[in-house]
Design a protein around this motif. Sequence first.
Motif, mmCIF file in Angstrom:
data_model
loop_
_atom_site.group_PDB
_atom_site.id
_atom_site.type_symbol
_atom_site.label_atom_id
_atom_site.label_comp_id
_atom_site.label_asym_id
_atom_site.label_seq_id
_atom_site.Cartn_x
_atom_site.Cartn_y
_atom_site.Cartn_z
ATOM 1 N N LYS A 119 24.082 15.256 19.802
ATOM 2 C CA LYS A 119 24.880 16.351 19.267
ATOM 3 C C LYS A 119 26.295 16.282 19.824
ATOM 4 C CE LYS A 119 24.650 20.127 16.684
ATOM 5 N NZ LYS A 119 24.149 20.136 15.294
ATOM 6 N N TYR A 121 29.903 18.331 20.485
ATOM 7 C CA TYR A 121 30.536 19.640 20.612
ATOM 8 C C TYR A 121 32.043 19.432 20.724
ATOM 9 C CZ TYR A 121 25.731 20.704 21.996
ATOM 10 O OH TYR A 121 24.349 20.801 22.037
ATOM 11 N N LYS A 135 33.219 32.575 21.394
ATOM 12 C CA LYS A 135 32.871 31.212 21.054
ATOM 13 C C LYS A 135 34.052 30.273 21.336
ATOM 14 C CE LYS A 135 28.861 32.505 19.516
ATOM 15 N NZ LYS A 135 27.615 32.184 20.273
ATOM 16 N N VAL A 138 32.464 24.173 19.009
ATOM 17 C CA VAL A 138 31.863 24.048 17.680
ATOM 18 C C VAL A 138 30.940 22.826 17.703
ATOM 19 C CG1 VAL A 138 32.256 23.692 15.222
ATOM 20 C CG2 VAL A 138 33.890 25.032 16.568
ATOM 21 N N SER A 139 29.666 23.044 17.377
ATOM 22 C CA SER A 139 28.734 21.913 17.303
ATOM 23 C C SER A 139 28.833 21.303 15.912
ATOM 24 C CB SER A 139 27.297 22.372 17.577
ATOM 25 O OG SER A 139 26.859 23.288 16.605
ATOM 26 N N GLU A 141 28.109 17.618 13.231
ATOM 27 C CA GLU A 141 27.094 16.617 12.936
ATOM 28 C C GLU A 141 27.186 15.453 13.918
ATOM 29 O OE1 GLU A 141 24.624 16.750 10.742
ATOM 30 O OE2 GLU A 141 25.267 18.785 10.233
ATOM 31 N N ASP A 260 27.662 26.812 15.482
ATOM 32 C CA ASP A 260 27.422 25.672 14.609
ATOM 33 C C ASP A 260 28.511 25.607 13.538
ATOM 34 O OD1 ASP A 260 26.283 24.033 12.347
ATOM 35 O OD2 ASP A 260 24.633 23.902 13.779
ATOM 36 N N LYS A 262 28.364 24.762 10.583
ATOM 37 C CA LYS A 262 27.895 25.271 9.294
ATOM 38 C C LYS A 262 28.191 26.757 9.135
ATOM 39 C CE LYS A 262 24.156 21.863 9.000
ATOM 40 N NZ LYS A 262 22.692 21.662 8.958
ATOM 41 N N GLU A 263 28.256 27.461 10.232
ATOM 42 C CA GLU A 263 28.534 28.895 10.188
ATOM 43 C C GLU A 263 30.000 29.186 9.908
ATOM 44 O OE1 GLU A 263 26.766 31.248 13.360
ATOM 45 O OE2 GLU A 263 25.502 29.534 13.906
#
Length: 282
Positions: A119, A121, A135, A138-139, A141, A260, A262-263
């Motif tokens: 993963k 970050y 936050k 950000v994670s 792909e 994530d 995606k969020e």
Amino acid sequence: MRRWIAATLTASAVVVATPAFAYAAPADPVGALQKQFVEGRGVKVSETTRMTSDGQDTGAVSRMTGVLQFGKSGVVASDITRRVKLDGATKKIVASDEEGTESLAALFSPTRYITVKGKTYAKGGAFSQDLPEGKKWVSVEYAPEAGAGSSQVIDIFNKPLLKTLLKGAKSSKGGVYKGAISVKDLTKATSGTAVKGKLGKIKVEYQITVNGKQLITRVVSKLTLNFGLLGTMATTTDTRYSGWGAKVSVVAPPADQVIDAKELGENAPEVPDLLNLNGSRD
């Protein structure tokens, strides 16, 4: 008698010394690299990328520094930071008060990438915008550990590729292997799948330097794109490795500081992947 003893000692020294020359171990950078793959150990890395247009320096410079952590099979984690020095024209645009320049300025600010356990970050740069309170990371792909945020198209940790480059070098004088390889052959050696067409015919010039222990200390690659009437654009990446065998421990950021990608929606930034030449996402 003294002369006889002196002559005997001299002859003995020659006999003892001779095997050291006769059976000297052959150069083996691949083998030396494999021996570095010890859990909890790693190497420091620094990288500079410059671009030229029709042979003229554009003034834009990208720099990367960090560490790579090894496991038994190779690189298993990395912690690197990328910084960008803008060319004059872009710097003026970013410094202006025009609408949208704030996000542009963030895009070129330092970005840190931590890749561990498959993963990646990211923090800072384009990943610093529109984040919820609390936050900071950000994670994203999966990206190859050795290449996350890197512009170097030559992955020395890919054994088949390294063997191909060393074998295909036109010269290796002084521990400096110099040569050129097509993008087609480079991608085939890297991932087994060759890039074809015009892109596959492009040549990548390379220079790989090893020290007395056969460990790689420097890799320079140059890739030139010809756009016909629009001219040529060349990218030169100079990657340096030091501190082989140093203790390295890369850990993921605190979970409560991570969101994530995606969020963040469809506009979430992606980790750089130069022309995908490394076949990293196959």
